[in-house]
Design a protein around this motif. Sequence first.
Motif, short mmCIF file in Angstrom:
data_model
loop_
_atom_site.label_atom_id
_atom_site.label_comp_id
_atom_site.label_asym_id
_atom_site.label_seq_id
_atom_site.Cartn_x
_atom_site.Cartn_y
_atom_site.Cartn_z
N THR A 44 -38.93 1.17 47.29
CA THR A 44 -38.95 -0.10 48.01
C THR A 44 -38.90 -1.22 46.98
O THR A 44 -39.59 -1.16 45.96
CB THR A 44 -40.23 -0.22 48.87
OG1 THR A 44 -40.30 0.90 49.75
CG2 THR A 44 -40.23 -1.49 49.68
N GLU A 45 -38.06 -2.19 47.24
CA GLU A 45 -37.95 -3.35 46.37
C GLU A 45 -37.95 -4.60 47.25
O GLU A 45 -37.14 -4.69 48.18
CB GLU A 45 -36.66 -3.27 45.55
CG GLU A 45 -36.50 -4.37 44.54
CD GLU A 45 -35.25 -4.15 43.70
OE1 GLU A 45 -34.22 -4.81 43.98
OE2 GLU A 45 -35.30 -3.30 42.78
N ASP A 46 -38.85 -5.50 46.97
CA ASP A 46 -38.98 -6.72 47.77
C ASP A 46 -39.11 -6.40 49.26
O ASP A 46 -38.54 -7.08 50.12
CB ASP A 46 -37.80 -7.67 47.53
CG ASP A 46 -37.72 -8.14 46.09
OD1 ASP A 46 -38.79 -8.32 45.46
OD2 ASP A 46 -36.59 -8.32 45.59
N GLY A 47 -39.84 -5.32 49.54
CA GLY A 47 -40.09 -4.94 50.93
C GLY A 47 -38.96 -4.20 51.61
O GLY A 47 -39.06 -3.88 52.79
N GLN A 48 -37.88 -3.94 50.89
CA GLN A 48 -36.72 -3.26 51.46
C GLN A 48 -36.55 -1.88 50.83
O GLN A 48 -36.67 -1.73 49.62
CB GLN A 48 -35.44 -4.07 51.22
CG GLN A 48 -35.43 -5.43 51.88
CD GLN A 48 -35.43 -5.31 53.38
OE1 GLN A 48 -34.68 -4.56 53.98
NE2 GLN A 48 -36.34 -6.05 54.02
N PRO A 49 -36.23 -0.87 51.65
CA PRO A 49 -35.97 0.44 51.06
C PRO A 49 -34.66 0.43 50.26
O PRO A 49 -33.70 -0.22 50.66
CB PRO A 49 -35.86 1.38 52.27
CG PRO A 49 -35.67 0.51 53.45
CD PRO A 49 -36.14 -0.86 53.10
N ILE A 50 -34.69 1.11 49.12
CA ILE A 50 -33.52 1.18 48.25
C ILE A 50 -33.36 2.61 47.72
O ILE A 50 -34.27 3.42 47.79
CB ILE A 50 -33.62 0.22 47.05
CG1 ILE A 50 -34.81 0.61 46.14
CG2 ILE A 50 -33.72 -1.23 47.49
CD1 ILE A 50 -34.80 -0.02 44.78
N ILE A 51 -32.18 2.90 47.18
CA ILE A 51 -31.96 4.11 46.41
C ILE A 51 -32.16 3.71 44.95
O ILE A 51 -31.40 2.89 44.43
CB ILE A 51 -30.52 4.65 46.60
CG1 ILE A 51 -30.27 5.00 48.06
CG2 ILE A 51 -30.28 5.87 45.70
CD1 ILE A 51 -28.82 5.31 48.38
N SER A 52 -33.18 4.26 44.31
CA SER A 52 -33.40 3.87 42.91
C SER A 52 -32.73 4.85 41.94
O SER A 52 -32.52 4.51 40.78
CB SER A 52 -34.89 3.75 42.60
OG SER A 52 -35.56 4.97 42.83
N ALA A 53 -32.38 6.05 42.41
CA ALA A 53 -31.61 7.02 41.60
C ALA A 53 -31.00 8.03 42.56
O ALA A 53 -31.58 8.35 43.59
CB ALA A 53 -32.51 7.71 40.59
N TRP A 54 -29.82 8.53 42.19
CA TRP A 54 -29.13 9.49 43.06
C TRP A 54 -28.49 10.57 42.21
O TRP A 54 -27.77 10.28 41.25
CB TRP A 54 -28.05 8.76 43.87
CG TRP A 54 -27.45 9.61 44.94
CD1 TRP A 54 -26.21 10.20 44.92
CD2 TRP A 54 -28.04 10.00 46.17
NE1 TRP A 54 -26.00 10.93 46.07
CE2 TRP A 54 -27.12 10.81 46.86
CE3 TRP A 54 -29.28 9.75 46.77
CZ2 TRP A 54 -27.38 11.38 48.10
CZ3 TRP A 54 -29.54 10.30 48.02
CH2 TRP A 54 -28.60 11.09 48.66
N ASN A 55 -28.77 11.81 42.57
CA ASN A 55 -28.09 12.96 41.97
C ASN A 55 -28.35 13.09 40.47
O ASN A 55 -27.47 13.40 39.70
CB ASN A 55 -26.58 12.84 42.22
CG ASN A 55 -25.99 14.09 42.79
OD1 ASN A 55 -26.68 15.07 43.04
ND2 ASN A 55 -24.68 14.09 42.98
N VAL A 56 -29.59 12.86 40.05
CA VAL A 56 -29.95 12.93 38.64
C VAL A 56 -30.23 14.39 38.26
O VAL A 56 -31.06 15.04 38.90
CB VAL A 56 -31.21 12.06 38.37
CG1 VAL A 56 -31.63 12.15 36.91
CG2 VAL A 56 -30.94 10.61 38.78
#
Length: 145
Positions: free
Chosen positions: A132-144
């Motif tokens: 979560t960033e600034d109250g919004q869900p985000i993808i912080s990494a994908w397929n690592v």
Amino acid sequence: MFTSPLSRAMRTAELAGLTGAKPDPDLLEWDYGGYEGLTAEQIREARPGWNLWRDGVIPGDADHPGEELAQVAARTDAVLDRIRPLLSEGDVAVVAHGHLARVLTVRRLGLDASASRLLGHPHPGTLSFLATEDGQPIISAWNVP
């Protein structure tokens, strides 16, 4: 910690050190119906231009009747409903299968399940992180790896 109840997912959780992961039937991979066990290339031999996200699956037998995208999304929404209250206590790990993980991700982002087609297929044994960033869900990494 939650995992698909299939042995390959439970073994992945174990190898990742996630002991005590709770099997959740809503994390089972998409039921591919009549396409169960076939690769996308094999399906396209019979149905040129076929795309899972657009065309879905065909009905199968009693063991694999098949699911529509909306049914898969409903299952991932149920998982997310169980996870959300736990996030206030810390991180939650989920071990799931490729297509289902994509649907779970876009539903967590608040998108329609059809947006799953925009994410690359998670490779076995890779990690993806939702945050979560600034109250919004985000993808912080994908397929690592």
